[in-house]
Design an enzyme around this catalytic site. Structure first.
Site, mmCIF file in Angstrom:
data_model
loop_
_atom_site.group_PDB
_atom_site.id
_atom_site.type_symbol
_atom_site.label_atom_id
_atom_site.label_comp_id
_atom_site.label_asym_id
_atom_site.label_seq_id
_atom_site.Cartn_x
_atom_site.Cartn_y
_atom_site.Cartn_z
ATOM 1 N N CYS A 162 0.789 -1.139 -0.118
ATOM 2 C CA CYS A 162 0.132 -0.077 -0.092
ATOM 3 C C CYS A 162 0.812 1.107 0.067
ATOM 4 C CB CYS A 162 -0.988 -0.017 1.244
ATOM 5 S SG CYS A 162 -2.269 1.239 0.874
ATOM 6 N N ASP A 171 -3.913 1.235 9.960
ATOM 7 C CA ASP A 171 -5.112 2.285 10.083
ATOM 8 C C ASP A 171 -5.810 2.172 11.353
ATOM 9 O OD1 ASP A 171 -5.128 1.542 7.005
ATOM 10 O OD2 ASP A 171 -6.062 3.309 7.214
#
Ligand code: RUB
Length: 326
Positions: free
Chosen positions: A130, A199
């Protein structure tokens, strides 16, 4: 680059559509938007100011459910509104707190970079997945210190965040191999270290990050390649200490399969979870601005560093329960 003068609605839309993305950037954009919004308000009373700011905070927190940096950041600035006696005091305190959050968020990434770079040796090959500002900061800092570092960066279907990653690494002059997500197992043996962002991190040290992180962690574990996580402490999720789960955002099917194809396949359902959960046992270390910690210390970060009382957790009812069990 986030426009500091985006309105509240523009910021909320930007986060929802992922024009603004990445947990740290989302947190800073939300705080900037609240600060700008507060400046533009002309409330007659402190209660009116609080009520309007609460509405604005709720709007932002509802945009993306998984990145806990968003509610943590919003709550950390909104707290100031509860303790001031007059409207001018509250306005000033809110602005000061917002600015100090923004500075400390950027400062945290710098501290994480310095800690993470120490764990990267000269000649190391690093895999990343990512697009994490914190993870990339570690790699770029190691390179800046003169270490020869090479990177395997994944594509990240379907939103291709890997393109942002390879541009950043290329601009830094770091030799990088761009691979499709499913090739991670083929190359993880050639990597000395996997570095990803987060996250959310739960009380038991599980790491919620871009979908595809968990299979890479499993592959790294099997290949005896360490996986480390770069994450600011405001990505630790206090509510998980009360037993809440982190909701995993499921994004539109059209991100994976165009509607015109999906329309011809009535028996096919597309599933598009944005994140997955990597269990603590596949995580070697978490680099935070407070130091490199084992995932088993996550609860202490929540209790001692974030310092949130149980009552405060209970009042924080806006986070939905449900989703994937960490
Ligand atoms: C981004 C993602 C990142 C984390 C950490 O997902 O999973 O790894 O947010 O990023 P999305 P950072 O693209 O869906 O927002 O270190 O920049 O906070």
């Amino acid at each position: 680059m986030i426009d500091a003068f985006m309105t509240l609605d523009e910021t909320a839309r930007g986060i929802r559509t992922m024009e603004i993305r990445g947990a740290g950037r989302i947190a800073r954009a939300a705080v900037e938007a609240l600060d700008t919004h507060a400046k533009g308000l002309t409330p007659a009373t402190l209660d009116e100011f609080r009520a309007e700011m609460r509405r604005a905070a709720d709007l932002l927190v509802a945009t993306r459910p998984t990145a806990v940096s968003l509610p943590n950041a919003v709550r950390s600035v909104m707290r100031t509104l509860a303790v001031n006696a007059t409207l001018p005091e509250a306005r000033e305190a809110f602005h000061d707190r917002a600015q100090s959050f923004l500075a400390s968020s950027l400062g945290a990434v710098e501290k994480i970079a310095a800690i993470g770079a120490r764990h990267i040796r000269d000649g190391d090959v690093v895999m990343t997945h990512c697009n994490s500002e914190a993870a990339l900061a570690c790699i770029i800092e190691a390179h800046r210190q003169g270490k020869a570092v090479e990177v395997f960066a994944t594509e990240v279907r379907p939103r291709n965040q890997g393109l942002v990653t390879i541009r950043t690494l290329n601009d830094a002059g770091i030799p990088t191999s761009f691979i499709v997500d499913s090739a991670a197992r083929s190359f993880v043996n050639q990597a000395d270290l996997v570095i990803v962002g987060a996250d959310a991190i739960t009380a038991n040290g599980a790491v919620v990050n871009k979908r595809g992180t968990a299979p890479i962690a499993l592959a790294a574990h099997e290949a005896r390649t360490n996986l480390v996580v770069a994450a600011e402490t405001y990505k630790f999720a206090p509510l998980t200490a009360l037993g809440d789960f982190i909701p995993i955002e499921e994004r539109p099917a059209s991100e994976v399969l165009p509607d015109e194809i999906a329309g011809t396949l009535p028996h096919v359902r597309v599933r598009n979870p944005a994140f997955d959960v990597t269990p603590a046992e596949y995580v070697d270390l978490i680099f935070t601005e407070q130091g490199a910690i084992p995932p088993s210390m996550a609860w202490l970060i929540i209790r001692d560093h974030l310092g949130w009382s149980i009552d405060e957790y209970r009042q924080a009812g806006e986070r939905e329960t449900g989703g994937e069990r960490p």
